[in-house]
Design a protein around this motif. Structure first.
Motif, mmCIF file in Angstrom:
data_model
loop_
_atom_site.group_PDB
_atom_site.id
_atom_site.type_symbol
_atom_site.label_atom_id
_atom_site.label_comp_id
_atom_site.label_asym_id
_atom_site.label_seq_id
_atom_site.Cartn_x
_atom_site.Cartn_y
_atom_site.Cartn_z
ATOM 1 N N GLY A 79 0.772 -1.245 0.000
ATOM 2 C CA GLY A 79 0.000 0.000 0.000
ATOM 3 C C GLY A 79 0.800 1.290 0.000
ATOM 4 N N HIS A 80 2.146 1.192 0.109
ATOM 5 C CA HIS A 80 2.926 2.436 0.097
ATOM 6 C C HIS A 80 4.361 2.163 -0.316
ATOM 7 C CE1 HIS A 80 3.926 6.550 0.878
ATOM 8 N NE2 HIS A 80 4.884 6.216 1.714
ATOM 9 N N ALA A 81 4.765 2.749 -1.442
ATOM 10 C CA ALA A 81 6.136 2.552 -1.928
ATOM 11 C C ALA A 81 6.560 3.746 -2.766
ATOM 12 C CB ALA A 81 6.222 1.273 -2.751
ATOM 13 N N HIS A 82 7.868 3.828 -2.967
ATOM 14 C CA HIS A 82 8.460 4.791 -3.896
ATOM 15 C C HIS A 82 9.455 3.975 -4.718
ATOM 16 C CE1 HIS A 82 6.755 7.776 -1.143
ATOM 17 N NE2 HIS A 82 7.349 7.113 -0.158
ATOM 18 N N LEU A 83 8.954 3.298 -5.735
ATOM 19 C CA LEU A 83 9.752 2.271 -6.423
ATOM 20 C C LEU A 83 11.116 2.747 -6.921
ATOM 21 C CD1 LEU A 83 7.090 0.235 -8.423
ATOM 22 C CD2 LEU A 83 8.210 -0.347 -6.283
ATOM 23 N N ILE A 228 -1.277 10.599 0.078
ATOM 24 C CA ILE A 228 -0.550 11.591 0.886
ATOM 25 C C ILE A 228 0.162 10.899 2.055
ATOM 26 C CG2 ILE A 228 -2.510 12.093 2.433
ATOM 27 C CD1 ILE A 228 -1.731 15.117 2.098
ATOM 28 N N HIS A 229 1.286 11.470 2.509
ATOM 29 C CA HIS A 229 1.891 11.044 3.778
ATOM 30 C C HIS A 229 1.200 11.834 4.879
ATOM 31 C CE1 HIS A 229 5.401 10.292 1.013
ATOM 32 N NE2 HIS A 229 5.487 9.204 1.741
ATOM 33 N N LEU A 230 0.852 11.186 5.992
ATOM 34 C CA LEU A 230 0.083 11.880 7.017
ATOM 35 C C LEU A 230 0.493 11.447 8.424
ATOM 36 C CD1 LEU A 230 -2.284 13.806 7.662
ATOM 37 C CD2 LEU A 230 -3.843 11.875 7.381
ATOM 38 N N ALA A 265 -0.668 7.472 4.000
ATOM 39 C CA ALA A 265 0.414 6.608 4.473
ATOM 40 C C ALA A 265 0.861 7.026 5.872
ATOM 41 C CB ALA A 265 1.596 6.671 3.517
ATOM 42 N N HIS A 266 1.137 6.043 6.697
ATOM 43 C CA HIS A 266 1.711 6.158 8.048
ATOM 44 C C HIS A 266 0.655 6.354 9.143
ATOM 45 C CE1 HIS A 266 5.612 5.806 6.361
ATOM 46 N NE2 HIS A 266 5.509 6.914 5.662
ATOM 47 N N VAL A 267 0.117 7.546 9.335
ATOM 48 C CA VAL A 267 -0.827 7.821 10.436
ATOM 49 C C VAL A 267 -0.308 7.205 11.737
ATOM 50 C CG1 VAL A 267 -3.258 7.855 11.134
ATOM 51 C CG2 VAL A 267 -2.673 7.820 8.702
ATOM 52 N N THR A 316 5.553 -1.061 2.428
ATOM 53 C CA THR A 316 6.986 -1.184 2.725
ATOM 54 C C THR A 316 7.650 0.177 2.846
ATOM 55 O OG1 THR A 316 7.480 -1.238 0.367
ATOM 56 C CG2 THR A 316 7.207 -3.360 1.478
ATOM 57 N N ASP A 317 7.043 1.212 2.216
ATOM 58 C CA ASP A 317 7.694 2.511 2.026
ATOM 59 C C ASP A 317 8.856 2.325 1.052
ATOM 60 O OD1 ASP A 317 8.016 5.237 2.253
ATOM 61 O OD2 ASP A 317 8.249 5.255 4.431
ATOM 62 N N GLY A 318 9.601 3.378 0.780
ATOM 63 C CA GLY A 318 10.685 3.295 -0.205
ATOM 64 C C GLY A 318 11.859 2.488 0.310
HETATM 65 ZN ZN LIG Z 1 6.667 7.317 1.803
#
Ligand SMILES: [Zn+2]
Length: 454
Positions: A79-83, A228-230, A265-267, A316-318
């Motif tokens: 659900g969250h990455a920066h490939l 969005i990152h939040l 993402a995050h919260v 996973t995030d980047g």
């Molecule tokens: Zn991120």
């Protein structure tokens, strides 16, 4: 047990593929787990999920994939990455977020990120995703048009956000250029079978209120999602309170941004009333436990999110901050981290953890009518796992095995939209050797430009 044959079998209906045999973990509303099951696929969709005997009696497949002795699951959802950041993997570790960003990541991005860089990183990321059984990724970065083209060519599904940020970006010198880029991106991909385009304002602390409102208006006008990152760090919350008089979630609520379009993402830093706000507005949330741990950002209130039945998935995030794209590690970590923090081993059960990576993760991306479970009518995104490695035997409970024992290396075959992307561990749509060669050449360039010895 012999299952009754269909009374009126008639001629068998032709389908493209049947994945036959093995334990089929459906993640459907009944959470059916079918021993010696099968999944029939036609035109990229699932047309049957049942016992192998029934499915093979009803359908004639152009190709049969044998999954006997294996486990068949819905494709995992990252659900969250920066490939493209796969190329920054391991560039800087064990630093404070500010140091890490200011002294390594921002300079490295400024000196290296162009379209060719993004394409190479996307292909490297796509290969890792496929090998790890991930069939859908939610990504946000610059040059997202190139990410989309690479993912579509690899055959992966992506909810992809073109970034919006209030400083000059590698692909947009100012705000108007960034909005024009987003407009072209959404125009190009809307209606595509695999790629779902979105607008991605980076975070409430890097995009001003006026531009956030504009992003929301764009999402409504173009009927697209907003990524969005939040509320990632305590510092973000403190600064938001100091500068705007409200916590980040409250602030976005005040601006009218919370909606069923949003994937946040995050919260990590959200209080009970903020979780209620997110739930009441239908916001999808993505928990990134390993990234949050490595950057010491904090621990997201996942049990409180689950109590509220929030649409929450895993990411996973980047790779600059994690450092891999294995969702298996995130599933395992999510299940364990919250037990430790809550001092309660009953928190986040194995089945709940697996739901985060599948059906609940699909809800977080607002795609649960399309993916996240093996059900008739859904997209044929599925993974076949080998269960014979030392880490898998003996098998006791399937959710326990999936969450606490399975590794990316257990992934044998992967299908997205009914197409085989990995067959018996062989990539079908990507050339691993050329990806490795390109990635190594770019790493050399990154280190040189940063003035580091290679
Ligand atoms: Zn991120």
């Amino acid at each position: 047990m012999t299952l009754p044959r269909p009374v009126d079998a008639g001629p068998r209906r032709p389908v493209d593929r049947i994945v036959a045999g093995g334990l089929v973990v459906t993640m459907d509303p009944q959470r059916r787990v079918i021993a010696d099951g099968a999944v029939a696929i036609a035109e990229g969709r699932i047309v049957a999920v049942d016992s192998r005997e029934r499915v093979e009696a009803m359908f004639q497949a152009a190709e049969r994939l044998d999954a006997s002795g294996r486990t068949v699951i819905p494709g995992l959802i990252n659900g969250h990455a920066h490939l493209p950041m796969t190329l920054f993997r391991g560039l800087a570790d064990d630093q404070d977020l500010d140091d890490w960003l200011q002294h390594t990541i921002f300079p490295a991005e400024a000196m290296n990120v162009d379209e060719a860089f993004v394409r190479c990183g996307s292909r490297l990321g796509a290969a890792e995703l496929i090998r790890g059984g991930i069939t859908t990724v939610c990504d946000m970065y610059y040059y997202e048009m190139a990410v989309a083209e690479e993912l579509a060519a690899a055959g992966l599904r992506g909810l992809l956000g073109q970034a919006l940020i209030d400083f000059p970006a590698p692909d947009a010198s100012d705000h108007d250029a960034a909005m024009a880029c987003i407009e072209r991106f959404v125009e190009r991909w809307q209606g595509h079978a695999l790629i779902i385009p979105a607008i991605a304002p980076h975070a409430p602390y890097t995009v001003g209120d006026e531009h956030l409102r504009e992003a929301q208006a764009f999402a409504e006008r173009r009927d697209c999602r907003l990524i969005i990152h939040l509320a990632e760090t305590r510092h973000e919350v403190q600064e938001s309170q100091r500068l705007k008089g409200a916590r980040p979630v409250e602030h976005l609520a005040g601006l009218g941004l919370l909606s069923e379009r949003m994937v946040a993402a995050h919260v990590v830093w959200a209080e009970a009333h903020e979780l209620d706000l997110l739930r009441d507005h239908g916001v999808g949330v993505v928990h990134n436990p390993q990234s949050n741990m490595k950057l010491a950002s904090g621990v997201a209130p996942l049990p409180a999110m689950l109590e509220r039945d929030l649409a929450v998935g895993l990411g996973t995030d980047g790779s600059a901050s994690n450092n891999d794209l294995s969702l298996w590690e995130e599933i395992d970590t999510a299940a364990k981290l919250h037990k430790l923090i809550a001092a309660d081993p009953k928190v986040v059960s194995a089945q709940e953890a697996f739901e985060l990576a599948t059906i609940r993760g699909a809800r977080a991306l607002h795609l649960d009518d399309q993916i996240g479970s093996l059900e008739v009518g859904k997209r044929a995104d599925l993974v076949v796992l080998e269960m014979e490695a030392m880490n898998q035997i003996p098998l006791s409970s399937i959710y326990s095995a999936l969450v606490y024992a399975t590794k990316a290396s257990d992934v044998a075959s992967v299908l997205v939209e009914g197409r085989v992307l990995l067959r018996d561990r062989q990539l079908q749509t990507l050339d691993q050797t050329s990806i490795e060669t390109e990635a190594l050449a770019l790493r050399h360039q990154i280190l040189e430009r940063l003035g580091r010895a290679t």
